[in-house]
Design an enzyme around this catalytic site. Structure first.
Site, PDB file in Angstrom:
ATOM      1  N   GLY A  52      -2.366   1.799  -1.114  1.00 35.02           N
ATOM      2  CA  GLY A  52      -1.530   0.954  -0.519  1.00 35.02           C
ATOM      3  C   GLY A  52      -2.142   0.336   0.594  1.00 35.02           C
ATOM      4  O   GLY A  52      -1.453  -0.805   0.992  1.00 35.02           O
ATOM      5  N   GLU A  91      -3.388  -2.969  -1.113  1.00 35.00           N
ATOM      6  CA  GLU A  91      -2.231  -3.947  -1.439  1.00 35.00           C
ATOM      7  C   GLU A  91      -1.573  -4.471  -0.439  1.00 35.00           C
ATOM      8  O   GLU A  91      -0.876  -5.455  -0.289  1.00 35.00           O
ATOM      9  CB  GLU A  91      -1.320  -2.711  -2.324  1.00 35.00           C
ATOM     10  CG  GLU A  91      -1.802  -2.165  -3.396  1.00 35.00           C
ATOM     11  CD  GLU A  91      -0.901  -1.189  -3.989  1.00 35.00           C
ATOM     12  OE1 GLU A  91      -0.720  -0.022  -3.352  1.00 35.00           O
ATOM     13  OE2 GLU A  91      -0.451  -1.079  -5.066  1.00 35.00           O
ATOM     14  N   GLU A 148      -6.016   5.089  -7.009  1.00 38.28           N
ATOM     15  CA  GLU A 148      -4.830   5.783  -7.473  1.00 38.28           C
ATOM     16  C   GLU A 148      -5.061   6.746  -8.572  1.00 38.28           C
ATOM     17  O   GLU A 148      -4.491   7.913  -8.897  1.00 38.28           O
ATOM     18  CB  GLU A 148      -3.611   4.893  -7.721  1.00 38.28           C
ATOM     19  CG  GLU A 148      -2.733   4.478  -6.449  1.00 38.28           C
ATOM     20  CD  GLU A 148      -3.662   2.994  -5.989  1.00 38.28           C
ATOM     21  OE1 GLU A 148      -4.712   2.705  -6.284  1.00 38.28           O
ATOM     22  OE2 GLU A 148      -2.869   2.644  -5.137  1.00 38.28           O
ATOM     23  N   ALA A 182      -0.981   4.810   0.585  1.00 34.96           N
ATOM     24  CA  ALA A 182       0.429   5.348   0.611  1.00 34.96           C
ATOM     25  C   ALA A 182      -0.004   6.787   0.975  1.00 34.96           C
ATOM     26  O   ALA A 182      -1.030   7.648   0.837  1.00 34.96           O
ATOM     27  CB  ALA A 182       0.986   5.635  -0.576  1.00 34.96           C
TER      28      ALA A 182
END
Ligand code: CAA
Length: 267
Positions: free
Chosen positions: A117, A120, A140, A72
């Site tokens: 992300g 993911e 993270e 992200a």
């Protein structure tokens, strides 16, 4: 279909759609804009490809060589409120669910970093091809965050809960050899070009099979992933019965009996 996006490239060749996350200067990090554009693209594609007229397979990859997706967008998250962060997570999660609900197989082609992300998004595809430079991980906790686009759920299902916890708590990098050993990656290639060619060849061969049957197998396997076995078997039996109403089932079994190659229409 609108194929004009600032942060994404979309092209279709020989029945294979390719989505490329295109922010190479930020290692293809997932900003709100990327997720919004991806959401529009996937929704429109899903609606218009119900009859497999656009594509029968899909590749998700990242622009240039250094990264698939480095997570992200950290810079964009620094000023988010808790509510905005939850909305951002839900948007990213919605995109993972959209990949899972497409009626065609999606291969994540991972070159370089697939962190946070990025890992993911790759895990929401049907499977992952990677180059030797690929690096996976859920880092993270190093940022004081937790995974927010499905990593706390899908990594456990893919590699087992305790191994997923170990990877997530440490935030460490998982190299491509380990990723293959633990079942995160299916095939490893020398270069990005070879990987894309490998995925294209794979999808082209798969297209000889019934697209409808592949869609149903995908749907039932994804649905069953969230159910106890007895309930999953129920979903399977219903789908197994329903597919006997399809032209593809009649064609596939008739072709076997008549010793000829089947011609599937996806109906
Ligand atoms: N968000 C925003 N920008 C990022 C980024 C990210 N996730 N990852 C890299 N970039 C940017 C860098 O800031 C840098 O930009 P500038 O040139 O403007 O400074 C550019 O991409 C190149 O990156 P580096 O200079 O850092 O490249 P490097 O080769 O030295 O390191 C790296 C590569 C190890 C991947 C490093 O960039 C890195 O650690 N990135 C962050 C990885 C990460 O923590 N991802 C998880 C994010 S949180 C998340 O994903 C939450 C969620 O589940 C929802």
């Amino acid at each position: 279909m609108n194929t004009n996006y600032e942060t994404l490239l979309f092209e279709v060749e020989n029945n294979i759609a390719t989505i490329t996350v295109n922010r190479p200067k930020a290692l293809n990090a997932l900003s709100e804009q990327v997720h919004s554009e991806l959401n529009s693209l996937l929704r429109e594609f899903k609606e218009e490809n119900k009859d497999f007229s656009i594509a029968k397979g899909m590749i998700l990859t990242g622009a240039e060589d250094k990264a698939f997706i480095a997570g992200a967008d950290i810079k964009g998250m620094t000023t988010m409120t808790a509510d905005q962060a939850e909305t951002f997570a839900r948007l990213g999660q919605d995109n993972t669910l959209l990949f899972e609900s497409l009626n065609i197989p999606v291969i994540a082609c991972v070159n370089g970093y697939a962190l946070g992300g990025g890992c993911e998004m790759a895990m929401s595809c049907d499977f992952i091809f990677a180059t030797k430079t690929a690096v996976f991980g859920q880092p993270e906790v190093k940022l004081g965050l937790i995974p927010g686009f499905g990593g706390t759920q899908r990594l456990s299902k893919l590699v087992g809960r305790n191994r997923a916890k170990e990877i997530t708590y440490s935030g460490r990098n998982v190299g491509v050899e380990e990723a293959k050993e633990i079942g995160l990656v299916v095939s490893v290639f020398e270069t990005k070009e070879e990987m894309i060619e490998g995925a294209t060849t794979y999808l082209s061969k798969m297209m000889r099979n019934s697209p409808l049957a592949i869609h149903e197998a995908k749907r039932v396997m994804n649905e069953g992933n969230d159910l106890v076995v007895s309930e999953g078997l129920n979903v399977e039996a219903k789908a197994f019965g329903a597919i006997f109403n399809s032209q593809d089932m009649k064609e596939g079994t008739a072709a076997f009996v008549e010793k000829r190659k089947p011609v599937f229409t996806g109906k």
